[in-house]
Scaffold this motif. Structure first.
Motif, PDB file in Angstrom:
ATOM      1  N   LEU A  28      57.392  59.204  25.955  1.00 19.89           N
ATOM      2  CA  LEU A  28      56.285  58.540  25.280  1.00 19.89           C
ATOM      3  C   LEU A  28      54.931  58.981  25.842  1.00 19.89           C
ATOM      4  O   LEU A  28      54.055  59.377  25.068  1.00 19.89           O
ATOM      5  CB  LEU A  28      56.470  57.024  25.385  1.00 19.89           C
ATOM      6  N   PRO A  29      54.720  58.953  27.173  1.00 18.58           N
ATOM      7  CA  PRO A  29      53.449  59.451  27.700  1.00 18.58           C
ATOM      8  C   PRO A  29      53.215  60.935  27.417  1.00 18.58           C
ATOM      9  O   PRO A  29      52.085  61.340  27.127  1.00 18.58           O
ATOM     10  CB  PRO A  29      53.551  59.196  29.212  1.00 18.58           C
ATOM     11  N   ALA A  30      54.262  61.748  27.463  1.00 19.63           N
ATOM     12  CA  ALA A  30      54.093  63.176  27.180  1.00 19.63           C
ATOM     13  C   ALA A  30      53.654  63.385  25.735  1.00 19.63           C
ATOM     14  O   ALA A  30      52.765  64.209  25.461  1.00 19.63           O
ATOM     15  CB  ALA A  30      55.392  63.930  27.463  1.00 19.63           C
ATOM     16  N   CYS A  31      54.235  62.636  24.810  1.00 23.21           N
ATOM     17  CA  CYS A  31      53.809  62.731  23.405  1.00 23.21           C
ATOM     18  C   CYS A  31      52.371  62.247  23.241  1.00 23.21           C
ATOM     19  O   CYS A  31      51.598  62.828  22.477  1.00 23.21           O
ATOM     20  CB  CYS A  31      54.746  61.923  22.511  1.00 23.21           C
ATOM     21  N   MET A  67      64.816  54.306  29.259  1.00 21.66           N
ATOM     22  CA  MET A  67      63.836  54.328  30.348  1.00 21.66           C
ATOM     23  C   MET A  67      63.162  55.688  30.477  1.00 21.66           C
ATOM     24  O   MET A  67      61.965  55.765  30.763  1.00 21.66           O
ATOM     25  CB  MET A  67      64.497  53.918  31.673  1.00 21.66           C
ATOM     26  N   MET A  68      63.897  56.763  30.253  1.00 24.78           N
ATOM     27  CA  MET A  68      63.272  58.084  30.300  1.00 24.78           C
ATOM     28  C   MET A  68      62.329  58.277  29.106  1.00 24.78           C
ATOM     29  O   MET A  68      61.288  58.915  29.237  1.00 24.78           O
ATOM     30  CB  MET A  68      64.324  59.190  30.331  1.00 24.78           C
ATOM     31  N   ILE A  84      41.475  58.845  28.238  1.00 27.43           N
ATOM     32  CA  ILE A  84      42.812  58.564  27.722  1.00 27.43           C
ATOM     33  C   ILE A  84      43.851  59.433  28.425  1.00 27.43           C
ATOM     34  O   ILE A  84      44.923  58.953  28.798  1.00 27.43           O
ATOM     35  CB  ILE A  84      42.843  58.761  26.186  1.00 27.43           C
ATOM     36  N   LEU A  85      43.528  60.691  28.622  1.00 23.56           N
ATOM     37  CA  LEU A  85      44.433  61.589  29.333  1.00 23.56           C
ATOM     38  C   LEU A  85      44.709  61.089  30.753  1.00 23.56           C
ATOM     39  O   LEU A  85      45.856  61.050  31.198  1.00 23.56           O
ATOM     40  CB  LEU A  85      43.851  63.003  29.366  1.00 23.56           C
ATOM     41  N   ALA A  86      43.647  60.675  31.451  1.00 25.20           N
ATOM     42  CA  ALA A  86      43.817  60.150  32.808  1.00 25.20           C
ATOM     43  C   ALA A  86      44.676  58.892  32.807  1.00 25.20           C
ATOM     44  O   ALA A  86      45.531  58.703  33.691  1.00 25.20           O
ATOM     45  CB  ALA A  86      42.452  59.866  33.438  1.00 25.20           C
ATOM     46  N   LEU A  87      44.487  58.020  31.811  1.00 25.32           N
ATOM     47  CA  LEU A  87      45.283  56.795  31.738  1.00 25.32           C
ATOM     48  C   LEU A  87      46.751  57.093  31.444  1.00 25.32           C
ATOM     49  O   LEU A  87      47.648  56.432  31.989  1.00 25.32           O
ATOM     50  CB  LEU A  87      44.693  55.842  30.692  1.00 25.32           C
ATOM     51  N   TRP A  88      47.020  58.099  30.599  1.00 24.29           N
ATOM     52  CA  TRP A  88      48.415  58.496  30.360  1.00 24.29           C
ATOM     53  C   TRP A  88      49.042  59.010  31.651  1.00 24.29           C
ATOM     54  O   TRP A  88      50.193  58.688  31.975  1.00 24.29           O
ATOM     55  CB  TRP A  88      48.510  59.564  29.270  1.00 24.29           C
TER      56      TRP A  88
END
Length: 127
Positions: free
Chosen positions: A58-61, A51-52, A7-11
């Protein structure tokens, strides 16, 4: 490979995909193409914030949620992943067909990565 690592790699691939999508839009500048659009010079700040939020916040969360083992964090991660997968599908549908061939590489891969991320995240939340 542990599910959390997947999951981390996909984010991280998602963040890289958004960066590649932006770069693919700008690459024609190197061959002298004018990329300007007719505008009055005012930038819609809401669109920039959206967009940011989608490409970084969103990915950082999601990454922060997957780093913890709490059930609530797993559920939040799954919700964020599903929202992102739906956005990737909608964005690819709106953007393609495109006159930029690079988008035919980036956008379908973003859809695949988004679906894999949502699937792995939902499975992780169900455990």
């Amino acid at each position: 490979m542990k599910r959390n690592s997947k999951i981390l790699a996909l984010w991280l691939l998602t963040i890289g995909g958004f960066a590649s999508h932006s770069i693919a839009d700008l690459l024609p500048l190197f061959w002298g193409k004018d990329l300007r659009i007719a505008t009055d010079g005012n930038v819609d700040q809401g669109m920039i914030v959206m967009m940011m939020t989608l490409s970084y916040l969103l990915p950082a969360c999601g990454i922060l949620c997957i780093l913890t083992e709490r059930r609530s964090a797993k559920l939040v991660n799954a919700c964020l992943a599903v929202v992102l997968a739906l956005f990737n599908i909608a964005h690819a549908a709106m953007e393609l067909p495109s006159d930029n061939a690079g988008q035919y590489v980036v956008l379908p891969m973003m859809v695949v990565i988004g679906l894999l991320l949502a699937w792995q995240s939902v499975k992780n939340a169900k455990e």
